[in-house]
Design a protein around this motif. Structure first.
Motif, short mmCIF file in Angstrom:
data_model
loop_
_atom_site.label_atom_id
_atom_site.label_comp_id
_atom_site.label_asym_id
_atom_site.label_seq_id
_atom_site.Cartn_x
_atom_site.Cartn_y
_atom_site.Cartn_z
N UNK A 164 0.85 -1.18 0.00
CA UNK A 164 0.00 0.00 0.00
C UNK A 164 0.89 1.23 0.00
N UNK A 165 0.40 2.29 -0.58
CA UNK A 165 1.24 3.48 -0.74
C UNK A 165 0.41 4.75 -0.70
N UNK A 166 1.12 5.84 -0.50
CA UNK A 166 0.55 7.18 -0.58
C UNK A 166 1.20 7.91 -1.75
N UNK A 167 0.38 8.54 -2.56
CA UNK A 167 0.83 9.43 -3.62
C UNK A 167 0.22 10.79 -3.36
N UNK A 168 0.73 11.81 -4.02
CA UNK A 168 0.14 13.14 -3.91
C UNK A 168 0.26 13.87 -5.25
N UNK A 204 4.83 9.18 -2.44
CA UNK A 204 5.22 9.80 -1.18
C UNK A 204 5.81 8.76 -0.22
N UNK A 205 5.09 7.67 -0.05
CA UNK A 205 5.53 6.63 0.88
C UNK A 205 4.78 5.34 0.56
N UNK A 206 5.44 4.22 0.84
CA UNK A 206 4.80 2.95 0.60
C UNK A 206 5.36 1.88 1.51
N UNK A 207 4.54 0.87 1.77
CA UNK A 207 4.99 -0.18 2.67
C UNK A 207 4.50 -1.54 2.20
N UNK A 208 5.35 -2.54 2.41
CA UNK A 208 5.00 -3.92 2.12
C UNK A 208 5.73 -4.79 3.13
N UNK A 209 5.59 -6.09 2.99
CA UNK A 209 6.27 -6.98 3.94
C UNK A 209 7.79 -6.90 3.80
N UNK A 229 5.73 9.55 8.36
CA UNK A 229 5.85 8.14 8.71
C UNK A 229 4.59 7.42 8.27
N UNK A 230 4.76 6.34 7.53
CA UNK A 230 3.61 5.53 7.15
C UNK A 230 3.63 4.23 7.95
N UNK A 231 2.46 3.81 8.36
CA UNK A 231 2.35 2.58 9.13
C UNK A 231 1.07 1.87 8.73
N UNK A 232 0.98 0.64 9.13
CA UNK A 232 -0.14 -0.17 8.67
C UNK A 232 -0.65 -1.03 9.80
N UNK A 233 -1.95 -1.03 9.99
CA UNK A 233 -2.61 -1.89 10.97
C UNK A 233 -3.32 -2.99 10.17
N UNK A 234 -2.69 -4.13 10.08
CA UNK A 234 -3.25 -5.20 9.24
C UNK A 234 -4.56 -5.75 9.80
N UNK A 287 -5.89 -1.01 7.52
CA UNK A 287 -5.80 0.45 7.44
C UNK A 287 -4.34 0.89 7.35
N UNK A 288 -4.10 1.84 6.45
CA UNK A 288 -2.79 2.45 6.26
C UNK A 288 -2.86 3.87 6.79
N UNK A 289 -1.79 4.31 7.43
CA UNK A 289 -1.73 5.65 7.98
C UNK A 289 -0.55 6.42 7.40
N UNK A 290 -0.70 7.74 7.40
CA UNK A 290 0.42 8.61 7.06
C UNK A 290 0.46 9.73 8.08
N UNK A 291 1.46 9.67 8.93
CA UNK A 291 1.66 10.72 9.93
C UNK A 291 2.58 11.75 9.32
N UNK A 292 2.10 12.99 9.22
CA UNK A 292 2.87 14.05 8.58
C UNK A 292 3.20 15.14 9.60
N UNK A 293 4.45 15.36 9.82
CA UNK A 293 4.92 16.36 10.77
C UNK A 293 5.76 17.43 10.06
N UNK A 294 5.93 18.55 10.73
CA UNK A 294 6.74 19.64 10.18
C UNK A 294 6.33 19.96 8.75
N UNK A 295 5.03 20.13 8.56
CA UNK A 295 4.51 20.33 7.21
C UNK A 295 4.99 21.64 6.62
N UNK A 296 5.25 21.58 5.32
CA UNK A 296 5.74 22.72 4.57
C UNK A 296 4.71 23.11 3.50
N UNK A 297 4.79 24.33 3.00
CA UNK A 297 3.84 24.72 1.94
C UNK A 297 3.89 23.78 0.75
N UNK A 298 5.07 23.27 0.44
CA UNK A 298 5.19 22.38 -0.72
C UNK A 298 4.59 20.99 -0.49
N UNK A 299 4.15 20.71 0.73
CA UNK A 299 3.45 19.45 1.00
C UNK A 299 1.96 19.54 0.66
#
Length: 123
Positions: A34-38, A48-53, A67-72, A76-88
């Motif tokens: 699973x992955x995040x795109x923007x 942006x981020x992706x995770x697999x086994x 940080x992306x994490x997954x609760x199998x 559900x997949x999560x994307x924790x975004x910190x220190x956000x910038x205008x370009x995000x």
């Protein structure tokens, strides 16, 4: 049929944090990447981020901030975004690859997409 639905977008100030969620339903597997795109205005959609086994990977510009994490158990997949910038600021999409293989950074690898959730970063 597998579906994914994103949630958690919104407006945040520069330097703030936001957490996105992506809930998958249907005949999915914890072994499917699973992955995040923007997509920012006027730009191509980017990985942006992706995770697999086999591992978790990030776009260089978000390393150390996202940080992306997954609760199998919850599919559900999560994307924790910190220190956000205008370009995000962008529409963030969740994607699921219905094959048991490593994370791909190319859109074509993902057959299931969410509708997207807007992230706005205000200064």
């Amino acid at each position: 049929q597998v579906h994914v639905v994103e949630s958690g977008g919104g407006v945040v100030q520069v330097g703030g944090s936001l957490r996105l969620s992506c809930a998958a339903s249907g005949p999915t597997s914890s072994r499917f990447p699973m992955a995040w795109f923007r997509r920012a205005p006027g730009k191509e959609r980017e990985f942006v981020a992706g995770t697999s086994v086999t591992g978790t990977y990030y776009l260089n510009s978000v390393k150390g901030r996202f940080t992306t994490s997954r609760d199998n158990a919850k599919n559900t997949l999560y994307l924790e975004m910190n220190s956000l910038k205008p370009e995000d600021a962008a529409i963030y999409y969740c994607a699921l690859d219905t094959h048991d293989r490593p994370v791909a950074r190319e859109e074509i690898a993902y057959g299931v997409w969410g509708q997207g959730t807007q992230v706005t970063v205000s200064s």
